[in-house]
Design a protein around this motif. Structure first.
Motif, PDB file in Angstrom:
ATOM      1  N   SER A   1      45.727  42.277  62.574  1.00  0.00           N
ATOM      2  CA  SER A   1      44.542  41.423  62.512  1.00  0.00           C
ATOM      3  C   SER A   1      44.908  40.072  61.910  1.00  0.00           C
ATOM      4  O   SER A   1      45.940  39.925  61.264  1.00  0.00           O
ATOM      5  CB  SER A   1      43.444  42.090  61.670  1.00  0.00           C
ATOM      6  OG  SER A   1      42.321  41.250  61.522  1.00  0.00           O
ATOM      7  N   GLU A   2      44.029  39.106  62.137  1.00  0.00           N
ATOM      8  CA  GLU A   2      44.216  37.779  61.548  1.00  0.00           C
ATOM      9  C   GLU A   2      43.508  37.671  60.198  1.00  0.00           C
ATOM     10  O   GLU A   2      43.531  36.599  59.579  1.00  0.00           O
ATOM     11  CB  GLU A   2      43.705  36.697  62.502  1.00  0.00           C
ATOM     12  CG  GLU A   2      44.559  36.569  63.764  1.00  0.00           C
ATOM     13  CD  GLU A   2      44.063  35.460  64.685  1.00  0.00           C
ATOM     14  OE1 GLU A   2      43.026  34.843  64.355  1.00  0.00           O
ATOM     15  OE2 GLU A   2      44.706  35.213  65.713  1.00  0.00           O
ATOM     16  N   THR A   3      42.868  38.735  59.753  1.00  0.00           N
ATOM     17  CA  THR A   3      42.219  38.756  58.437  1.00  0.00           C
ATOM     18  C   THR A   3      42.782  39.927  57.635  1.00  0.00           C
ATOM     19  O   THR A   3      43.089  40.979  58.200  1.00  0.00           O
ATOM     20  CB  THR A   3      40.695  38.906  58.572  1.00  0.00           C
ATOM     21  OG1 THR A   3      40.399  40.125  59.247  1.00  0.00           O
ATOM     22  CG2 THR A   3      40.104  37.730  59.344  1.00  0.00           C
ATOM     23  N   PRO A   4      42.893  39.782  56.322  1.00  0.00           N
ATOM     24  CA  PRO A   4      43.502  40.840  55.493  1.00  0.00           C
ATOM     25  C   PRO A   4      42.519  41.940  55.089  1.00  0.00           C
ATOM     26  O   PRO A   4      42.548  42.419  53.959  1.00  0.00           O
ATOM     27  CB  PRO A   4      44.004  40.053  54.281  1.00  0.00           C
ATOM     28  CG  PRO A   4      43.032  38.926  54.147  1.00  0.00           C
ATOM     29  CD  PRO A   4      42.625  38.560  55.554  1.00  0.00           C
ATOM     30  N   ASP A   5      41.661  42.337  56.010  1.00  0.00           N
ATOM     31  CA  ASP A   5      40.703  43.405  55.720  1.00  0.00           C
ATOM     32  C   ASP A   5      41.312  44.738  56.167  1.00  0.00           C
ATOM     33  O   ASP A   5      40.916  45.313  57.185  1.00  0.00           O
ATOM     34  CB  ASP A   5      39.372  43.142  56.428  1.00  0.00           C
ATOM     35  CG  ASP A   5      38.755  41.817  56.011  1.00  0.00           C
ATOM     36  OD1 ASP A   5      38.867  41.469  54.825  1.00  0.00           O
ATOM     37  OD2 ASP A   5      38.180  41.131  56.879  1.00  0.00           O
ATOM     38  N   PHE A   6      42.273  45.210  55.411  1.00  0.00           N
ATOM     39  CA  PHE A   6      43.038  46.381  55.810  1.00  0.00           C
ATOM     40  C   PHE A   6      42.145  47.620  55.917  1.00  0.00           C
ATOM     41  O   PHE A   6      41.354  47.901  55.010  1.00  0.00           O
ATOM     42  CB  PHE A   6      44.158  46.648  54.802  1.00  0.00           C
ATOM     43  CG  PHE A   6      45.205  45.579  54.766  1.00  0.00           C
ATOM     44  CD1 PHE A   6      46.242  45.575  55.682  1.00  0.00           C
ATOM     45  CD2 PHE A   6      45.151  44.555  53.828  1.00  0.00           C
ATOM     46  CE1 PHE A   6      47.221  44.597  55.643  1.00  0.00           C
ATOM     47  CE2 PHE A   6      46.116  43.564  53.789  1.00  0.00           C
ATOM     48  CZ  PHE A   6      47.156  43.578  54.712  1.00  0.00           C
ATOM     49  N   TYR A  13      48.199  39.929  59.805  1.00  0.00           N
ATOM     50  CA  TYR A  13      48.401  41.018  58.863  1.00  0.00           C
ATOM     51  C   TYR A  13      48.549  42.338  59.620  1.00  0.00           C
ATOM     52  O   TYR A  13      48.014  42.508  60.716  1.00  0.00           O
ATOM     53  CB  TYR A  13      47.223  41.107  57.892  1.00  0.00           C
ATOM     54  CG  TYR A  13      47.012  39.840  57.103  1.00  0.00           C
ATOM     55  CD1 TYR A  13      47.548  39.679  55.832  1.00  0.00           C
ATOM     56  CD2 TYR A  13      46.277  38.775  57.639  1.00  0.00           C
ATOM     57  CE1 TYR A  13      47.361  38.513  55.114  1.00  0.00           C
ATOM     58  CE2 TYR A  13      46.081  37.599  56.929  1.00  0.00           C
ATOM     59  CZ  TYR A  13      46.622  37.472  55.667  1.00  0.00           C
ATOM     60  OH  TYR A  13      46.438  36.320  54.964  1.00  0.00           O
ATOM     61  N   ALA A  14      49.277  43.277  59.023  1.00  0.00           N
ATOM     62  CA  ALA A  14      49.513  44.560  59.676  1.00  0.00           C
ATOM     63  C   ALA A  14      49.507  45.678  58.655  1.00  0.00           C
ATOM     64  O   ALA A  14      49.884  45.488  57.489  1.00  0.00           O
ATOM     65  CB  ALA A  14      50.854  44.548  60.412  1.00  0.00           C
ATOM     66  N   ARG A  15      49.037  46.842  59.094  1.00  0.00           N
ATOM     67  CA  ARG A  15      49.145  48.064  58.300  1.00  0.00           C
ATOM     68  C   ARG A  15      49.663  49.169  59.215  1.00  0.00           C
ATOM     69  O   ARG A  15      49.069  49.441  60.267  1.00  0.00           O
ATOM     70  CB  ARG A  15      47.819  48.467  57.687  1.00  0.00           C
ATOM     71  CG  ARG A  15      47.831  49.865  57.048  1.00  0.00           C
ATOM     72  CD  ARG A  15      46.674  50.088  56.108  1.00  0.00           C
ATOM     73  NE  ARG A  15      46.855  49.326  54.870  1.00  0.00           N
ATOM     74  CZ  ARG A  15      46.005  49.344  53.847  1.00  0.00           C
ATOM     75  NH1 ARG A  15      44.906  50.089  53.919  1.00  0.00           N
ATOM     76  NH2 ARG A  15      46.243  48.628  52.763  1.00  0.00           N
ATOM     77  N   ALA A  16      50.758  49.798  58.830  1.00  0.00           N
ATOM     78  CA  ALA A  16      51.341  50.903  59.584  1.00  0.00           C
ATOM     79  C   ALA A  16      51.020  52.203  58.867  1.00  0.00           C
ATOM     80  O   ALA A  16      51.440  52.419  57.728  1.00  0.00           O
ATOM     81  CB  ALA A  16      52.845  50.717  59.713  1.00  0.00           C
TER      82      ALA A  16
END
Length: 307
Positions: free
Chosen positions: A38-43, A155-158
């Protein structure tokens, strides 16, 4: 925002010929993951509440116009404060340094209310009073402590792959690249992210110069009757540099005091540092490459596995 591209084949078309396709599956030894981008850090929360996730980012930056500045420094007022005490003297002319201390700290909350003495001072022990002056704060406080300018980037979350794609998690199934760095067939969407360590930026503090101007003048009102009745002395116009001695001319007890502002004009200060600057950096770790498949394709795999 989903940034992983979908494959051109629709899920319905794949379902019709799934047995004829060599559908790729995540290689178990690659520790497959569900990758949210995403382009926002709302993980988001990982499926199954997993906490062993990996966070990354890329192209992280601030607006070039503000990248070194947190904000403009301003200063609050140098506030006036009412007198916090007075001394009652048995001898005329406020002679000697000794006296009965009357605490007036409660007189400012709210200003002007009656401060009744727990033990009234009789007239024969009340010949004069030393009236302490009001004060002005010796410094001004910075009116705001700034935060670093916001970051922009991807931003990314794996999250660990739980064995099937879940529609509640807006991501794609990804594996590591081959030994030569290429992505295998079916996992051709390639992403590179640096490990997100932390935003270590802070802002330099704003500081203020000495106060200038302003006027703090107090009235100290003395009473000999209950509930601050029968005024003995108005004590008008005590400035910040004055300490007045008032002599009682009548043999009356002191039973209460009121303290009010005649003038309450705080001093002003100018900032000694006009701008709060960014201090520190963004900390990133090693780069990790992801080879990803579309969610549509993985849904077909899951449907086929269920059959």
């Amino acid at each position: 925002m989903r940034s992983t591209p979908y494959l051109a084949l629709s899920a319905s078309a794949l379902l019709g010929c799934v047995e004829d396709l060599n559908l790729p599956k995540p290689r178990i030894h690659d520790n497959p993951v569900l990758l949210w981008v995403s382009e926002t850090p709302d993980f988001p929360t990982c499926p199954g509440g997993r906490l062993d996730y990996w966070d990354g980012w890329t192209d992280v930056h601030t607006d070039p116009q503000y990248q070194n500045e947190c904000g403009t420094c301003t200063c609050g007022p140098a506030a006036c404060a009412l007198p916090d005490r007075m001394l009652v003297h048995e001898a005329p002319l406020c002679a000697g340094e000794e006296g009965i201390k009357i605490d007036l700290t409660s007189a400012a909350d709210p200003p002007g209310h009656c401060v009744e003495l727990s033990s009234p001072i009789p007239g024969d022990a009340f010949a004069a009073v030393t009236l302490k002056p009001p004060t002005m704060a010796s410094k001004c406080d910075a009116s705001e402590q700034h935060a670093p300018p916001p970051l922009s980037g991807t931003y990314a979350r794996a999250c660990p792959w739980i064995g099937k794609y879940t529609g509640k998690f807006d991501g794609s199934v990804c594996i590591a690249p081959d030994d030569d760095g290429s992505c295998p067939l079916g996992f051709s969407a390639r992403f590179e992210f640096q490990e997100k360590i932390r935003d270590a930026r802070t802002c330099t503090p704003c500081e203020c110069g000495a106060p200038v101007g302003g006027s703090c003048v107090a009235d100290v009102l003395l009473f000999s009757g209950a509930s601050c009745s029968h005024m003995l002395h108005p004590g008008n116009g005590i400035g910040t540099r004055e300490q007045l001695c008032y002599e009682t001319l009548e043999d009356f007890p002191l039973t209460g005091v009121r303290v009010v502002f005649a003038q309450d004009e705080p001093g002003t200060c100018s900032p000694t540092t006009p701008v709060s600057l960014v201090d520190g950096t963004i900390e990133s770790g090693e780069t990790r490459t992801f080879c990803c498949s579309s969610a549509d394709l993985m849904e077909v795999i899951d449907a086929n596995d269920d059959n």
